[in-house]
Design a protein around this motif. Structure first.
Motif, short mmCIF file in Angstrom:
data_model
loop_
_atom_site.label_atom_id
_atom_site.label_comp_id
_atom_site.label_asym_id
_atom_site.label_seq_id
_atom_site.Cartn_x
_atom_site.Cartn_y
_atom_site.Cartn_z
N ASN A 249 -10.27 9.65 -0.34
CA ASN A 249 -10.27 10.27 -1.66
C ASN A 249 -10.36 9.25 -2.79
N ASN A 250 -10.21 7.96 -2.40
CA ASN A 250 -10.34 6.85 -3.36
C ASN A 250 -9.35 6.93 -4.51
N SER A 251 -8.16 7.50 -4.25
CA SER A 251 -7.12 7.54 -5.28
C SER A 251 -5.77 7.70 -4.62
N PRO A 252 -4.74 6.99 -5.12
CA PRO A 252 -3.41 7.11 -4.56
C PRO A 252 -2.80 8.46 -4.92
N LYS A 253 -1.99 8.99 -4.02
CA LYS A 253 -1.32 10.26 -4.29
C LYS A 253 -0.06 10.38 -3.46
N ALA A 254 0.78 11.33 -3.83
CA ALA A 254 1.98 11.60 -3.06
C ALA A 254 1.60 12.51 -1.90
N SER B 101 0.82 -1.22 0.00
CA SER B 101 0.00 0.00 0.00
C SER B 101 0.85 1.27 0.00
N GLY B 102 2.12 1.13 0.37
CA GLY B 102 3.03 2.25 0.41
C GLY B 102 4.43 1.75 0.69
N LEU C 43 2.62 5.45 -5.26
CA LEU C 43 2.13 5.14 -3.93
C LEU C 43 2.88 5.95 -2.87
N PRO C 44 2.28 6.16 -1.72
CA PRO C 44 2.91 6.95 -0.66
C PRO C 44 4.29 6.44 -0.30
#
Length: 455
Positions: A436-441, A263-264, A316-317
């Motif tokens: 937010n239902n989306s991966p982000k930095a 997940s990250g 991914l984070p």
């Protein structure tokens, strides 16, 4: 031109591929005396026929042509040459001492002379290869015996069946009882194709001897695993140095952990003293879709800039762990990820190494590292002697440092305070992603022990 770092210094080398596309050899610049004759008067030229003086003048010429400070720290470098070449030297050791003394006048600890053994060790480290049998050695803290920590996969050692925990009691008939780790390593290393005979003691079995042919071994710079932290899958990657193979090893780690549904990520750069600059740039591009990475400025003001190329592997984070021993290429990578808001940096302030060195082979097998440029993170801030401040400061107490040094298996676990904090940050990001239902930095406003020897 390619840059690299080791021992807190960047190194520039010409790289040449052999017939195997995977094997990259270091081919350093060689300055010959034929190119130096016009630089001095006839007495000085005659003196160059003395081999120690030949090496001395090679060093002088390289520094004169490449050193980043054109004023040479207010030293009259031409007078230095005359003084060096008019002295007599009984042997190479005397010449080496004179070289080191002259380089000290430059006031730059990274412009340094390397004796032949030191030069060979450095080229092995930066090339990411050495000639050996492919084992990590250590001294067992309970028995004080020379022990195989692990065999490297697909190495000669693994092919003959050596295992973690095997004790080496002799090397080519020499008892290891009184050998240091360094001495044992030196005995095991050797020319490709030659054999070394080890006597092995394995728990529950009689002692046995095995002859192993040495081969060219690719050094592992990256180790990784998928960690289950409660309800989260965390991809943990430890990068020990930026060798010529580090980028391909990093790519494999990211892809493998992604396929396992991480997940990250936590990227651990603690204790990483540096490596090849291009390796750090390639690795930064794996994490960054866009943005500046680093720029270098040489003695003539030439500015070379490196940026992301839109070929990132994951968004991914990411959390990056650093400490006071994270230097050079580690600081380039951490600085780029931090300033582009691609990752949160956690730990202690980094070492603060902001200069670039070039490494040259000399005619007697020795070498010279000379500072040729300065480098700057995307912000343009000079980090030399200052380091990079983490986004989230987590300093280890003396007791915590000792605990991790004595028990290296605890590194990258919840018993490791800096890792534990990184996990909590990732979990906060996972919650944000779910909403937010989306991966982000990461948003910009959101909140070491020695490694065993490889042979």
């Amino acid at each position: 031109m390619n840059y690299s770092s080791k021992g807190f210094g960047f190194i520039s080398n010409f790289l040449k591929s052999n017939k195997s596309a995977r094997t990259v050899k270091l081919v350093a610049a060689l300055v010959t005396t034929s190119a130096l004759v016009s630089q001095g008067s006839s007495p000085v030229t005659a003196a160059l026929e003395d081999s120690p003086k030949n090496v001395i003048d090679e060093v002088w010429q390289i520094v004169n042509n490449e050193y980043v400070d054109r004023e040479f720290n207010h030293v009259d470098w031409k007078i230095t040459r005359q003084d060096l070449l008019h002295k007599s030297y009984s042997d190479r050791k005397a010449a080496y001492k004179a070289i080191r003394q002259s380089l000290q006048d430059l006031g730059d600890p990274y412009t340094r002379f390397l004796e032949p053994k030191e030069y060979q060790e450095l080229t092995s480290q930066t090339s990411g290869e050495l000639s050996g049998i492919g084992i990590r050695l250590g001294i067992d803290k309970k028995t004080s015996k020379l022990t195989i920590v692990e065999p490297i996969p697909n190495s000669p050692a693994s092919e003959v069946g050596l295992k973690s925990g095997d004790r080496i009691v002799s090397i080519d008939g020499k008892p290891t009882e009184l050998m240091t780790l360094e001495q044992a390593s030196a005995e095991i290393k050797g020319e490709v194709g030659t054999e070394v005979e080890l006597k092995i003691v394995r728990e529950g079995e009689p002692a046995f001897e095995v002859a192993i042919a040495r081969a060219q071994i690719e050094l592992p710079s990256v180790s990784y695993n998928l960690k289950q932290e409660q309800d989260s899958k965390v991809g943990y990657i430890k990068l020990d140095e930026f060798s010529s193979h580090a980028a391909e090893q990093m790519q494999k780690a990211i892809e493998d952990l992604s396929n396992k549904q991480a997940s990250g990520f936590i990227l651990d750069l603690r204790g990483n003293p540096g490596g090849l600059l291009f390796s750090s740039v390639e690795i930064a591009r794996m994490w960054m879709k866009e943005g500046a990475i680093v720029s270098t400025i040489d003695r003539k003001g030439g500015n070379e800039k490196f940026s992301a190329n839109g070929k990132s592997i994951t968004d991914l984070p990411l959390v990056v762990l650093v400490d006071g021993y994270s230097a050079s290429a580690s600081e380039i990578l951490a600085g780029a990820l931090k300033e582009n808001h691609r990752a949160k940096v956690v730990g202690s302030r980094t070492y603060g190494k902001g200069t670039v060195q070039s490494v040259h082979a000399l005619s007697d097998g020795s070498g010279l590292a000379v500072t040729i440029a300065r480098y700057y993170p995307p912000s343009g801030i000079d980090i030399n002697k200052k380091g990079i401040a983490p986004d989230i400061k987590v300093d280890l107490s003396r007791e915590e440092q000792t605990n991790l040094a004595v028990n290296p298996d605890l590194i990258g676990t919840t018993a490791d305070p800096q890792y534990k904090r990184a996990v909590s940050i990732l979990k906060g990001e996972f919650v944000s992603q779910t909403r937010n239902n989306s991966p982000k930095a990461f948003n910009s406003d959101r909140a070491i022990p020695n490694l065993p020897n490889l042979n």
